[in-house]
Scaffold this motif. Structure first.
Motif, PDB file in Angstrom:
ATOM      1  N   MET A  52      16.405 -11.868   7.568  1.00  0.00           N
ATOM      2  CA  MET A  52      14.922 -12.551   9.188  1.00  0.00           C
ATOM      3  C   MET A  52      13.784 -12.488   7.934  1.00  0.00           C
ATOM      4  O   MET A  52      13.217 -11.930   6.657  1.00  0.00           O
ATOM      5  CB  MET A  52      14.657 -11.213   9.510  1.00  0.00           C
ATOM      6  CG  MET A  52      16.163 -10.275  10.066  1.00  0.00           C
ATOM      7  SD  MET A  52      16.873 -11.823  11.579  1.00  0.00           S
ATOM      8  CE  MET A  52      15.714 -12.091  12.115  1.00  0.00           C
ATOM      9  N   GLN A  53      12.496 -13.022   8.244  1.00  0.00           N
ATOM     10  CA  GLN A  53      11.555 -12.853   7.878  1.00  0.00           C
ATOM     11  C   GLN A  53      10.231 -12.520   8.760  1.00  0.00           C
ATOM     12  O   GLN A  53      10.627 -12.867   9.651  1.00  0.00           O
ATOM     13  CB  GLN A  53      11.539 -15.329   7.343  1.00  0.00           C
ATOM     14  CG  GLN A  53      11.138 -16.008   8.406  1.00  0.00           C
ATOM     15  CD  GLN A  53      11.334 -17.392   8.243  1.00  0.00           C
ATOM     16  OE1 GLN A  53      11.901 -17.824   7.082  1.00  0.00           O
ATOM     17  NE2 GLN A  53       9.662 -17.947   7.800  1.00  0.00           N
TER      18      GLN A  53
ATOM     19  N   SER B 294      15.140 -15.521  12.138  1.00  0.00           N
ATOM     20  CA  SER B 294      16.512 -15.498  11.224  1.00  0.00           C
ATOM     21  C   SER B 294      15.669 -16.464  10.302  1.00  0.00           C
ATOM     22  O   SER B 294      15.376 -17.984  10.802  1.00  0.00           O
ATOM     23  CB  SER B 294      17.526 -15.224  11.732  1.00  0.00           C
ATOM     24  OG  SER B 294      17.878 -16.540  12.865  1.00  0.00           O
ATOM     25  N   ARG B 295      16.300 -16.546   8.797  1.00  0.00           N
ATOM     26  CA  ARG B 295      16.036 -17.883   7.959  1.00  0.00           C
ATOM     27  C   ARG B 295      16.809 -18.941   8.473  1.00  0.00           C
ATOM     28  O   ARG B 295      17.349 -18.737   8.992  1.00  0.00           O
ATOM     29  CB  ARG B 295      16.410 -17.025   7.071  1.00  0.00           C
ATOM     30  CG  ARG B 295      15.164 -16.541   6.418  1.00  0.00           C
ATOM     31  CD  ARG B 295      15.237 -15.399   5.099  1.00  0.00           C
ATOM     32  NE  ARG B 295      14.958 -14.295   4.238  1.00  0.00           N
ATOM     33  CZ  ARG B 295      13.541 -14.347   3.949  1.00  0.00           C
ATOM     34  NH1 ARG B 295      12.667 -15.323   4.061  1.00  0.00           N
ATOM     35  NH2 ARG B 295      12.987 -13.407   4.138  1.00  0.00           N
TER      36      ARG B 295
ATOM     37  N   ASN C 279       1.335 -14.549  20.391  1.00  0.00           N
ATOM     38  CA  ASN C 279       0.965 -16.079  19.854  1.00  0.00           C
ATOM     39  C   ASN C 279       1.772 -16.143  18.153  1.00  0.00           C
ATOM     40  O   ASN C 279       1.400 -15.669  17.093  1.00  0.00           O
ATOM     41  CB  ASN C 279       0.040 -16.653  20.236  1.00  0.00           C
ATOM     42  CG  ASN C 279      -0.684 -16.863  21.028  1.00  0.00           C
ATOM     43  OD1 ASN C 279      -0.158 -16.933  22.470  1.00  0.00           O
ATOM     44  ND2 ASN C 279      -1.731 -16.204  21.463  1.00  0.00           N
ATOM     45  N   LEU C 280       3.179 -17.052  17.772  1.00  0.00           N
ATOM     46  CA  LEU C 280       3.873 -16.780  16.986  1.00  0.00           C
ATOM     47  C   LEU C 280       3.777 -18.840  16.905  1.00  0.00           C
ATOM     48  O   LEU C 280       3.765 -19.385  17.408  1.00  0.00           O
ATOM     49  CB  LEU C 280       5.701 -16.747  17.504  1.00  0.00           C
ATOM     50  CG  LEU C 280       6.101 -15.258  17.675  1.00  0.00           C
ATOM     51  CD1 LEU C 280       6.657 -15.139  17.801  1.00  0.00           C
ATOM     52  CD2 LEU C 280       4.839 -14.532  16.608  1.00  0.00           C
ATOM     53  N   SER C 281       3.710 -19.109  15.131  1.00  0.00           N
ATOM     54  CA  SER C 281       4.086 -20.468  14.661  1.00  0.00           C
ATOM     55  C   SER C 281       4.840 -20.264  13.568  1.00  0.00           C
ATOM     56  O   SER C 281       4.693 -19.268  13.045  1.00  0.00           O
ATOM     57  CB  SER C 281       1.945 -20.453  14.168  1.00  0.00           C
ATOM     58  OG  SER C 281       2.627 -21.782  13.346  1.00  0.00           O
ATOM     59  N   THR C 282       5.500 -21.214  13.614  1.00  0.00           N
ATOM     60  CA  THR C 282       6.565 -21.183  12.654  1.00  0.00           C
ATOM     61  C   THR C 282       6.431 -23.101  12.041  1.00  0.00           C
ATOM     62  O   THR C 282       5.760 -23.690  12.582  1.00  0.00           O
ATOM     63  CB  THR C 282       8.067 -20.728  13.118  1.00  0.00           C
ATOM     64  OG1 THR C 282       8.357 -22.302  14.056  1.00  0.00           O
ATOM     65  CG2 THR C 282       8.220 -18.950  13.425  1.00  0.00           C
ATOM     66  N   SER C 283       7.660 -22.775  11.024  1.00  0.00           N
ATOM     67  CA  SER C 283       7.644 -24.329  10.239  1.00  0.00           C
ATOM     68  C   SER C 283       9.137 -24.848   9.773  1.00  0.00           C
ATOM     69  O   SER C 283       9.296 -23.861   8.899  1.00  0.00           O
ATOM     70  CB  SER C 283       6.277 -24.280   8.908  1.00  0.00           C
ATOM     71  OG  SER C 283       6.347 -25.588   8.571  1.00  0.00           O
ATOM     72  N   GLY C 284       9.490 -25.496  10.028  1.00  0.00           N
ATOM     73  CA  GLY C 284      10.838 -26.482   9.540  1.00  0.00           C
ATOM     74  C   GLY C 284      11.967 -25.436  10.093  1.00  0.00           C
ATOM     75  O   GLY C 284      13.256 -25.763   9.483  1.00  0.00           O
ATOM     76  N   LEU C 285      12.161 -24.578  10.772  1.00  0.00           N
ATOM     77  CA  LEU C 285      12.846 -24.223  11.279  1.00  0.00           C
ATOM     78  C   LEU C 285      13.586 -25.705  12.853  1.00  0.00           C
ATOM     79  O   LEU C 285      12.514 -25.714  13.565  1.00  0.00           O
ATOM     80  CB  LEU C 285      12.512 -23.118  12.211  1.00  0.00           C
ATOM     81  CG  LEU C 285      11.968 -22.176  11.633  1.00  0.00           C
ATOM     82  CD1 LEU C 285      11.738 -20.651  11.821  1.00  0.00           C
ATOM     83  CD2 LEU C 285      12.888 -21.577  10.338  1.00  0.00           C
ATOM     84  N   THR C 286      14.747 -25.377  12.763  1.00  0.00           N
ATOM     85  CA  THR C 286      15.601 -25.910  13.253  1.00  0.00           C
ATOM     86  C   THR C 286      17.005 -25.011  14.125  1.00  0.00           C
ATOM     87  O   THR C 286      17.289 -24.660  12.870  1.00  0.00           O
ATOM     88  CB  THR C 286      16.075 -27.564  13.642  1.00  0.00           C
ATOM     89  OG1 THR C 286      16.749 -27.492  12.141  1.00  0.00           O
ATOM     90  CG2 THR C 286      15.113 -28.136  12.872  1.00  0.00           C
TER      91      THR C 286
ATOM     92  N   VAL D  64      16.856 -17.810  20.432  1.00  0.00           N
ATOM     93  CA  VAL D  64      16.071 -19.217  20.610  1.00  0.00           C
ATOM     94  C   VAL D  64      17.186 -20.594  19.694  1.00  0.00           C
ATOM     95  O   VAL D  64      17.969 -20.245  19.050  1.00  0.00           O
ATOM     96  CB  VAL D  64      14.892 -18.847  20.239  1.00  0.00           C
ATOM     97  CG1 VAL D  64      13.787 -17.774  20.564  1.00  0.00           C
ATOM     98  CG2 VAL D  64      14.337 -18.835  18.786  1.00  0.00           C
ATOM     99  N   ASN D  65      16.186 -22.160  20.137  1.00  0.00           N
ATOM    100  CA  ASN D  65      16.399 -23.276  20.019  1.00  0.00           C
ATOM    101  C   ASN D  65      15.692 -23.356  19.410  1.00  0.00           C
ATOM    102  O   ASN D  65      14.402 -24.430  20.442  1.00  0.00           O
ATOM    103  CB  ASN D  65      17.687 -23.169  20.556  1.00  0.00           C
ATOM    104  CG  ASN D  65      18.086 -24.748  20.157  1.00  0.00           C
ATOM    105  OD1 ASN D  65      18.622 -25.129  18.780  1.00  0.00           O
ATOM    106  ND2 ASN D  65      17.565 -26.169  20.776  1.00  0.00           N
ATOM    107  N   PHE D  66      15.450 -24.126  17.655  1.00  0.00           N
ATOM    108  CA  PHE D  66      13.829 -24.552  18.018  1.00  0.00           C
ATOM    109  C   PHE D  66      13.800 -26.412  17.510  1.00  0.00           C
ATOM    110  O   PHE D  66      15.450 -26.590  16.850  1.00  0.00           O
ATOM    111  CB  PHE D  66      13.754 -24.583  16.571  1.00  0.00           C
ATOM    112  CG  PHE D  66      12.563 -22.990  16.531  1.00  0.00           C
ATOM    113  CD1 PHE D  66      11.739 -22.963  16.737  1.00  0.00           C
ATOM    114  CD2 PHE D  66      13.098 -21.978  15.520  1.00  0.00           C
ATOM    115  CE1 PHE D  66      11.125 -21.785  17.019  1.00  0.00           C
ATOM    116  CE2 PHE D  66      12.989 -20.529  15.896  1.00  0.00           C
ATOM    117  CZ  PHE D  66      11.671 -20.347  15.656  1.00  0.00           C
ATOM    118  N   ARG D  67      13.411 -26.644  18.868  1.00  0.00           N
ATOM    119  CA  ARG D  67      13.699 -28.255  19.329  1.00  0.00           C
ATOM    120  C   ARG D  67      12.883 -29.252  17.800  1.00  0.00           C
ATOM    121  O   ARG D  67      12.480 -28.274  17.618  1.00  0.00           O
ATOM    122  CB  ARG D  67      13.240 -28.171  20.549  1.00  0.00           C
ATOM    123  CG  ARG D  67      14.022 -27.575  21.638  1.00  0.00           C
ATOM    124  CD  ARG D  67      13.114 -27.836  22.800  1.00  0.00           C
ATOM    125  NE  ARG D  67      11.281 -27.397  22.541  1.00  0.00           N
ATOM    126  CZ  ARG D  67      10.611 -27.455  23.940  1.00  0.00           C
ATOM    127  NH1 ARG D  67      10.855 -27.861  24.648  1.00  0.00           N
ATOM    128  NH2 ARG D  67      10.182 -26.906  23.481  1.00  0.00           N
TER     129      ARG D  67
END
Length: 229
Positions: free
Chosen positions: A177-178, A161-162, A195-202, A226-229
């Protein structure tokens, strides 16, 4: 005791025996329905890390699902158990047949986590908006899908989710969703890793996994919080 008394006893005994059999049969059916290893629960698969919503509820409460503490400690799982316990017992049966890859046509907005209210609505509670339990993850993490039936995969689609979409208050839409990745094929096995990679998600997000099985046109849909730390 008269002959009539004996006859009445025999009639009474004959009438009680079938009732006892019926009661025993009903008890057996009830226990069978409550078993976590019946039906589709040993037939398919699910995302187990980060756990899909119904797999997570089964993990936390499957051996204690009648505990009233669930209502306060895990209210989203509590409402799911109240709606249909088989959504958790059959934690790996959340699929649709015959989508032909046209997922947005068969799974409407607001119904992503129930796969478009599949299986006669068994999993509808997965779409309930609220504070589902999350797993802490970093911007780079690994998703694990368990394939009990060894169906194999033509591919996996993994969305998230964005930023700015709040799954605690908003029903999930496709536009929310992205796409993170579309994998290649997986030969039949027990576990598929991505294996996943994200950026800028909190904060709280939903990872949405679509598993296109290889054995037939059968597609599985999983929401993992999930909770992005």
């Amino acid at each position: 005791m008269t002959w009539h008394d004996h006859a009445n006893d025999r009639v009474e005994n004959r009438s009680k025996f079938p009732r006892w059999v019926v009661r025993l049969g009903l008890l057996a059916v009830t226990l069978l329905c409550l078993s976590p290893w019946t039906g589709t629960a040993s037939a398919h698969g699910s995302v187990v890390d980060p756990a899909s919503r119904n797999y997570g509820c089964w993990q936390r409460w499957g051996s204690d699902f009648q505990n009233p503490a669930m209502q306060q400690q895990d209210p989203m799982c509590w409402q799911a158990w109240q709606h249909n316990p088989n959504a958790m017992w059959n934690w790996n049966g959340l699929y649709r047949n015959g989508a032909a890859g046209n997922f947005q046509a068969v799974v409407p907005d607001g119904q992503l986590c129930s796969a478009g209210r599949t299986e006669s609505g068994r999993y509808n509670s997965m779409d309930t908006v609220g504070a589902w339990k999350t797993k802490d993850v970093s911007s780079n993490f690994t998703l694990n899908l368990n394939d009990q039936a060894r169906h194999g995969a033509d591919y996996l689609l993994v969305y998230v989710s964005r930023q700015g979409v709040n799954p605690v208050t908003q029903p999930l839409r496709w536009s929310d969703m992205q796409l993170l990745t579309k994998t290649g094929r997986y030969a039949p096995g027990d576990t598929y890793k991505v294996n996943l990679s994200t950026s800028g998600l909190t904060g709280h997000h939903v990872v949405y996994t679509i598993w296109q099985a290889s054995h037939m046109d059968q597609t599985f849909f999983f929401c993992s919080d999930v909770n992005f730390r």
